[in-house]
Design a protein around this motif. Structure first.
Motif, short mmCIF file in Angstrom:
data_model
loop_
_atom_site.label_atom_id
_atom_site.label_comp_id
_atom_site.label_asym_id
_atom_site.label_seq_id
_atom_site.Cartn_x
_atom_site.Cartn_y
_atom_site.Cartn_z
N LEU A 176 32.67 37.55 44.15
CA LEU A 176 33.33 37.58 45.46
C LEU A 176 34.78 37.13 45.35
N ALA A 177 35.05 36.08 44.59
CA ALA A 177 36.41 35.56 44.45
C ALA A 177 37.32 36.56 43.75
N SER A 178 36.76 37.40 42.89
CA SER A 178 37.60 38.36 42.17
C SER A 178 38.13 39.48 43.05
N VAL A 179 37.50 39.70 44.22
CA VAL A 179 37.92 40.80 45.10
C VAL A 179 39.26 40.52 45.77
N PRO A 180 39.43 39.40 46.51
CA PRO A 180 40.75 39.15 47.12
C PRO A 180 41.84 38.88 46.09
N LEU A 181 41.46 38.46 44.88
CA LEU A 181 42.45 38.25 43.82
C LEU A 181 42.90 39.56 43.19
N ARG A 182 42.26 40.66 43.57
CA ARG A 182 42.56 41.99 43.03
C ARG A 182 42.35 42.05 41.52
N ARG A 183 41.43 41.25 41.03
CA ARG A 183 41.05 41.26 39.61
C ARG A 183 39.53 41.42 39.54
N PRO A 184 39.01 42.58 39.91
CA PRO A 184 37.56 42.77 40.07
C PRO A 184 36.79 42.45 38.80
N LEU A 185 35.80 41.57 38.95
CA LEU A 185 34.99 41.17 37.81
C LEU A 185 34.17 42.34 37.28
N ALA A 186 33.80 43.26 38.15
CA ALA A 186 33.05 44.44 37.70
C ALA A 186 33.87 45.25 36.69
N PHE B 185 43.07 55.59 32.99
CA PHE B 185 41.97 55.73 33.94
C PHE B 185 41.82 54.48 34.80
N LEU B 186 41.92 53.30 34.18
CA LEU B 186 41.77 52.04 34.92
C LEU B 186 42.91 51.79 35.88
N ARG B 187 44.10 52.34 35.61
CA ARG B 187 45.25 52.13 36.50
C ARG B 187 45.21 53.03 37.73
N HIS B 188 44.34 54.01 37.75
CA HIS B 188 44.27 54.93 38.88
C HIS B 188 43.82 54.17 40.13
N GLU B 189 44.46 54.45 41.26
CA GLU B 189 44.17 53.70 42.49
C GLU B 189 42.74 53.89 42.95
N ARG B 190 42.20 55.08 42.82
CA ARG B 190 40.81 55.32 43.21
C ARG B 190 39.86 54.50 42.34
N VAL B 191 40.16 54.37 41.07
CA VAL B 191 39.32 53.59 40.16
C VAL B 191 39.39 52.11 40.52
N ARG B 192 40.58 51.62 40.84
CA ARG B 192 40.74 50.22 41.23
C ARG B 192 39.94 49.92 42.51
N ARG B 193 39.98 50.85 43.48
CA ARG B 193 39.21 50.65 44.71
C ARG B 193 37.71 50.66 44.40
N PHE B 194 37.29 51.53 43.50
CA PHE B 194 35.87 51.58 43.14
C PHE B 194 35.41 50.25 42.57
N PHE B 195 36.15 49.67 41.63
CA PHE B 195 35.73 48.42 41.01
C PHE B 195 35.78 47.25 41.99
N LEU B 196 36.70 47.28 42.94
CA LEU B 196 36.71 46.25 43.97
C LEU B 196 35.45 46.33 44.83
N ARG B 197 35.07 47.54 45.22
CA ARG B 197 33.86 47.71 46.04
C ARG B 197 32.60 47.35 45.27
N ILE B 198 32.55 47.72 43.99
CA ILE B 198 31.37 47.41 43.19
C ILE B 198 31.27 45.90 42.95
N SER B 199 32.42 45.23 42.80
CA SER B 199 32.39 43.77 42.65
C SER B 199 31.83 43.13 43.91
N LEU B 200 32.22 43.64 45.08
CA LEU B 200 31.69 43.12 46.33
C LEU B 200 30.19 43.41 46.44
N LEU B 201 29.79 44.61 46.04
CA LEU B 201 28.36 44.97 46.07
C LEU B 201 27.54 43.99 45.23
N TRP B 202 27.98 43.74 43.99
CA TRP B 202 27.20 42.86 43.12
C TRP B 202 27.26 41.41 43.57
#
Length: 215
Positions: free
Chosen positions: A103-113, A127-144
């Motif tokens: 959860l803490a990694s999401v607002p820090l924009r450093r998704p743990l996922a 691939f990791l720098r793509h904005e869609r990919v960054r949004r995906f990992f933020l959402r998945i970090s929140l999911l987990w």
């Protein structure tokens, strides 16, 4: 993207190091030295692995850091009490700590996922720098984070309201089903994200190509 067999060969050693080995070391020492010996061996293994990687100049995997976090919480509580309830409470508190880390990694924009994914598989930097990919990992970090939090709530309720036998068997089934559902959503989301990014990459050269001149 690399072949699936390449990804598996890259991920397997990290999974063994961060998940399988600490458990195996703990149970081996527990059988020989008892509870305190098992905990001391597990803590020594995890932090020894981190120190070894740091000394060799290698990156420390997020899975190993999470294993160290969980082992530290369990060892601290085991040193304070030998109560059966408290002993089974230890993994739950470790799960809750992992939930808070996601959860803490999401607002820090450093998704743990994302950190876990790059530890497990060699994903390209572009691939990791793509904005869609960054949004995906933020959402998945929140999911987990939510999955681990639900795992902790289920474990706490069953630990204090059901027998130890029910806790071990029913709780394991519920938590496994919840984790499997989250893993399926994660894989589906990643494949969907990959299709979109690959489609954009393929369309870019076509859009940049000059139109043929009229004759």
């Amino acid at each position: 993207m690399p072949r699936l067999t390449t990804l598996l060969r890259h991920a397997l050693p990290r999974f063994v190091e961060g998940v399988i080995a600490p458990v195996a070391v703990f149970y081996a020492a527990f059988a020989l030295l008892g509870l305190n010996g098992g905990l001391a061996a597990a803590v020594t293994w995890v932090y020894g692995g981190i120190a070894w990687r740091w000394w060799r100049g290698h990156g420390v995997s997020a899975m190993l850091v999470l294993a160290a976090l969980g082992v530290t919480v369990r060892a601290a509580l085991a040193a304070a009490t030998h109560s059966a309830v408290v002993y089974f409470l230890q993994p739950t508190l470790g799960t809750l700590a992992v939930s808070m880390a996601f959860l803490a990694s999401v607002p820090l924009r450093r998704p743990l996922a994302q950190k876990l994914a790059t530890d497990m598989v060699p994903l390209p930097e572009a691939f990791l720098r793509h904005e869609r990919v960054r949004r995906f990992f933020l959402r998945i970090s929140l999911l987990w984070s939510l999955v681990f939090f639900a795992n902790a709530l289920i474990s706490l309720w069953m630990l204090f309201n059901e027998s130890i036998g029910a806790y071990l068997w029913v709780r394991t089934g519920l938590v496994t089903a919840l984790g499997a559902a989250a893993a399926a959503v994660s894989v589906w989301g990643f494949r969907r994200c990959l299709r979109h990014v690959t489609g954009e990459h393929a369309a870019a050269p076509a859009a940049a190509a000059p139109a043929p001149s009229a004759v």
